[in-house]
Structures are given as C-alpha cells and as structure tokens.
Design a protein around this motif. Structure first.
Motif, mmCIF file in Angstrom:
data_model
loop_
_atom_site.group_PDB
_atom_site.id
_atom_site.type_symbol
_atom_site.label_atom_id
_atom_site.label_comp_id
_atom_site.label_asym_id
_atom_site.label_seq_id
_atom_site.Cartn_x
_atom_site.Cartn_y
_atom_site.Cartn_z
ATOM 1 N N VAL A 66 -38.753 13.499 0.711
ATOM 2 C CA VAL A 66 -40.467 13.663 1.765
ATOM 3 C C VAL A 66 -39.345 15.263 2.329
ATOM 4 O O VAL A 66 -38.372 14.735 3.470
ATOM 5 C CB VAL A 66 -41.254 12.863 2.511
ATOM 6 C CG1 VAL A 66 -42.099 13.189 3.282
ATOM 7 C CG2 VAL A 66 -41.412 11.003 0.988
ATOM 8 N N VAL A 67 -40.675 15.700 2.597
ATOM 9 C CA VAL A 67 -39.974 17.120 3.800
ATOM 10 C C VAL A 67 -40.983 16.883 5.210
ATOM 11 O O VAL A 67 -40.143 17.790 6.421
ATOM 12 C CB VAL A 67 -40.920 17.804 3.151
ATOM 13 C CG1 VAL A 67 -39.883 18.665 1.833
ATOM 14 C CG2 VAL A 67 -42.215 18.599 3.048
ATOM 15 N N GLU A 68 -41.817 15.853 5.506
ATOM 16 C CA GLU A 68 -42.109 15.468 7.008
ATOM 17 C C GLU A 68 -41.148 14.048 7.005
ATOM 18 O O GLU A 68 -40.731 13.089 6.665
ATOM 19 C CB GLU A 68 -42.975 15.018 6.127
ATOM 20 C CG GLU A 68 -44.122 15.408 5.961
ATOM 21 C CD GLU A 68 -44.661 16.478 7.247
ATOM 22 O OE1 GLU A 68 -44.230 16.559 8.449
ATOM 23 O OE2 GLU A 68 -45.246 17.776 6.396
ATOM 24 N N SER A 110 -30.875 9.080 -7.135
ATOM 25 C CA SER A 110 -29.655 9.819 -8.523
ATOM 26 C C SER A 110 -28.873 11.316 -8.697
ATOM 27 O O SER A 110 -27.912 11.438 -9.208
ATOM 28 C CB SER A 110 -30.781 9.911 -9.597
ATOM 29 O OG SER A 110 -31.655 11.116 -9.018
ATOM 30 N N GLY A 111 -28.779 11.751 -7.090
ATOM 31 C CA GLY A 111 -28.377 12.540 -7.087
ATOM 32 C C GLY A 111 -28.426 14.103 -6.664
ATOM 33 O O GLY A 111 -28.067 14.776 -6.199
ATOM 34 N N GLY A 112 -29.977 13.840 -7.378
ATOM 35 C CA GLY A 112 -30.792 15.955 -7.105
ATOM 36 C C GLY A 112 -30.886 15.665 -5.616
ATOM 37 O O GLY A 112 -31.004 15.235 -4.967
ATOM 38 N N THR A 113 -31.482 17.010 -5.341
ATOM 39 C CA THR A 113 -31.085 17.138 -4.224
ATOM 40 C C THR A 113 -32.370 18.374 -4.044
ATOM 41 O O THR A 113 -33.011 19.117 -5.209
ATOM 42 C CB THR A 113 -30.103 18.593 -3.678
ATOM 43 O OG1 THR A 113 -29.874 19.601 -5.014
ATOM 44 C CG2 THR A 113 -28.763 17.071 -3.926
ATOM 45 N N TYR A 114 -32.640 18.540 -3.233
ATOM 46 C CA TYR A 114 -34.248 20.006 -2.515
ATOM 47 C C TYR A 114 -33.900 20.469 -1.244
ATOM 48 O O TYR A 114 -33.775 19.536 -0.614
ATOM 49 C CB TYR A 114 -35.252 18.742 -2.545
ATOM 50 C CG TYR A 114 -36.689 19.848 -2.531
ATOM 51 C CD1 TYR A 114 -37.228 19.408 -1.243
ATOM 52 C CD2 TYR A 114 -37.287 20.522 -2.900
ATOM 53 C CE1 TYR A 114 -38.647 20.686 -1.050
ATOM 54 C CE2 TYR A 114 -38.546 21.393 -3.241
ATOM 55 C CZ TYR A 114 -38.720 21.504 -1.688
ATOM 56 O OH TYR A 114 -39.814 22.250 -1.441
ATOM 57 N N TYR A 115 -33.718 21.545 -1.069
ATOM 58 C CA TYR A 115 -33.872 22.103 0.376
ATOM 59 C C TYR A 115 -34.902 22.777 0.342
ATOM 60 O O TYR A 115 -35.889 23.727 0.181
ATOM 61 C CB TYR A 115 -32.242 23.266 -0.379
ATOM 62 C CG TYR A 115 -31.242 22.334 -0.224
ATOM 63 C CD1 TYR A 115 -30.766 22.850 -1.886
ATOM 64 C CD2 TYR A 115 -30.252 22.187 0.326
ATOM 65 C CE1 TYR A 115 -29.697 21.708 -2.337
ATOM 66 C CE2 TYR A 115 -29.650 20.938 -0.380
ATOM 67 C CZ TYR A 115 -28.648 21.088 -1.196
ATOM 68 O OH TYR A 115 -27.776 20.128 -2.183
ATOM 69 N N ARG A 163 -39.092 19.752 14.776
ATOM 70 C CA ARG A 163 -38.434 18.318 13.562
ATOM 71 C C ARG A 163 -38.288 19.232 12.370
ATOM 72 O O ARG A 163 -39.436 19.038 11.819
ATOM 73 C CB ARG A 163 -38.498 16.961 13.933
ATOM 74 C CG ARG A 163 -36.648 16.517 13.021
ATOM 75 C CD ARG A 163 -36.303 15.538 13.790
ATOM 76 N NE ARG A 163 -35.950 15.417 15.197
ATOM 77 C CZ ARG A 163 -36.098 13.706 15.193
ATOM 78 N NH1 ARG A 163 -35.735 13.078 14.299
ATOM 79 N NH2 ARG A 163 -36.176 13.854 16.639
ATOM 80 N N GLU A 164 -37.893 19.619 11.381
ATOM 81 C CA GLU A 164 -37.737 20.229 10.813
ATOM 82 C C GLU A 164 -36.759 19.659 9.440
ATOM 83 O O GLU A 164 -35.856 19.508 9.341
ATOM 84 C CB GLU A 164 -38.221 21.671 10.390
ATOM 85 C CG GLU A 164 -36.133 22.515 10.724
ATOM 86 C CD GLU A 164 -36.022 24.352 10.911
ATOM 87 O OE1 GLU A 164 -37.221 24.593 10.088
ATOM 88 O OE2 GLU A 164 -35.300 24.749 10.902
ATOM 89 N N PHE A 165 -37.131 19.658 8.332
ATOM 90 C CA PHE A 165 -36.393 19.308 6.482
ATOM 91 C C PHE A 165 -35.752 20.458 6.767
ATOM 92 O O PHE A 165 -35.792 21.421 6.046
ATOM 93 C CB PHE A 165 -37.511 19.367 5.948
ATOM 94 C CG PHE A 165 -36.559 19.110 4.505
ATOM 95 C CD1 PHE A 165 -36.842 19.493 3.387
ATOM 96 C CD2 PHE A 165 -37.270 17.665 3.928
ATOM 97 C CE1 PHE A 165 -36.368 19.516 2.416
ATOM 98 C CE2 PHE A 165 -36.145 17.375 3.211
ATOM 99 C CZ PHE A 165 -35.956 17.737 1.892
ATOM 100 N N VAL A 166 -34.765 20.017 6.075
ATOM 101 C CA VAL A 166 -33.253 20.850 5.621
ATOM 102 C C VAL A 166 -33.241 21.017 4.388
ATOM 103 O O VAL A 166 -32.949 21.325 3.740
ATOM 104 C CB VAL A 166 -32.305 20.182 6.515
ATOM 105 C CG1 VAL A 166 -30.983 21.375 6.301
ATOM 106 C CG2 VAL A 166 -32.342 20.371 8.072
ATOM 107 N N GLY A 167 -32.787 19.693 4.013
ATOM 108 C CA GLY A 167 -32.901 18.946 2.671
ATOM 109 C C GLY A 167 -32.646 17.805 2.042
ATOM 110 O O GLY A 167 -32.708 16.995 3.233
ATOM 111 N N GLY A 168 -32.653 17.285 1.011
ATOM 112 C CA GLY A 168 -32.855 16.435 0.886
ATOM 113 C C GLY A 168 -32.012 15.562 -0.584
ATOM 114 O O GLY A 168 -32.059 16.311 -1.173
ATOM 115 N N ILE A 169 -31.184 14.219 -0.802
ATOM 116 C CA ILE A 169 -31.166 13.967 -1.866
ATOM 117 C C ILE A 169 -31.417 12.735 -2.416
ATOM 118 O O ILE A 169 -31.504 11.539 -1.540
ATOM 119 C CB ILE A 169 -29.023 13.932 -1.817
ATOM 120 C CG1 ILE A 169 -28.670 13.337 -2.858
ATOM 121 C CG2 ILE A 169 -28.765 12.839 -0.139
ATOM 122 C CD1 ILE A 169 -27.189 14.030 -3.356
#
Length: 124
Positions: A105-107, A53-58, A44-50
């Motif tokens: 967290v990406v894990e 506050s609404g900030g995102t990371y991909y 299983r792999e990280f796609v993105g998170g929010i």
C-alpha cells in the motif's frame, strides 16, 4: 511488533547508503513492509515496499536507484540507496503491516507499526 531503523547519515550527491530495519516478532516473513520518507514541511511519502514473497514496488522518483530486500532469517529489511540526490534528503521510516499476506500500500495509513526514523542528508 517493534521496528528499529538504522544506517542514515550524511553523504555527497551521487553516493550510496544502506538503511536497515530490524523487526521483532515471529510473523515477519509473512508481512509486507515498506519504506517512507518525510522531508521538512512535506508529507510523508512512499519510497518502496516489499511483499512477503520478496517482490518489490517503488515510487517513480527512486525507481532504478533504490532497492529493497529482506532477510527473513534476520527479521530485517534493507533499503539500498544509490545515486543519491539532494532531493532524497529526508527522515526515512520503515513500516510493517499488521496482518499477513497483504499487498503493498502506498499510503502511510496502510501500515500498523513504524520505526523511529533515520535521517538521510545528501549534500550537493
């Protein structure tokens, strides 16, 4: 907390899909959420998170093609997927952290509750 993912399906390469993840619970707006995916035979792999506050990371593999948003009034997070590629084929899962105001967290172990997964298949 319960999560219900929906919106998967079959799409041609270059097409778009939007996944939704509806959450129960009153503290949704203060929780960081993420999307993961798992292809057959792969981890299983990280796609993105929010963030709350609404900030995102991909993940680099989807940056510029995928976008995550949230509607706190509807307790729902979305994953807009554009310019889809065959390698995007996987079961997509949404996840939410068990505590408020925690960083992305990406894990997978960084998330306490998971949706049931929705299949996305991209044909070439």
């Amino acid at each position: 907390v319960q999560l219900q993912a929906s919106g998967g399906g079959l799409v041609q390469a270059g097409g778009s899909l939007r996944l939704s993840c509806a959450a129960s619970g009153r503290t949704f707006s203060s929780r960081t959420m993420a999307w993961f995916r798992q292809a057959p035979g792969k981890e299983r792999e990280f796609v993105g998170g929010i963030f709350w506050s609404g900030g995102t990371y991909y993940a680099d593999s989807v940056k510029g093609r995928f976008a995550i948003s949230r509607d706190n009034a509807k307790n729902t997070v979305y994953l807009q997927m554009n310019s889809l590629k065959p390698e995007d084929t996987a079961v997509y899962y949404c996840a939410i952290q068990g505590r408020s105001f925690i960083s992305i967290v990406v894990e997978p172990t960084g998330y306490d509750y998971w949706g049931q997964g929705t299949q996305v298949t991209v044909s070439s």
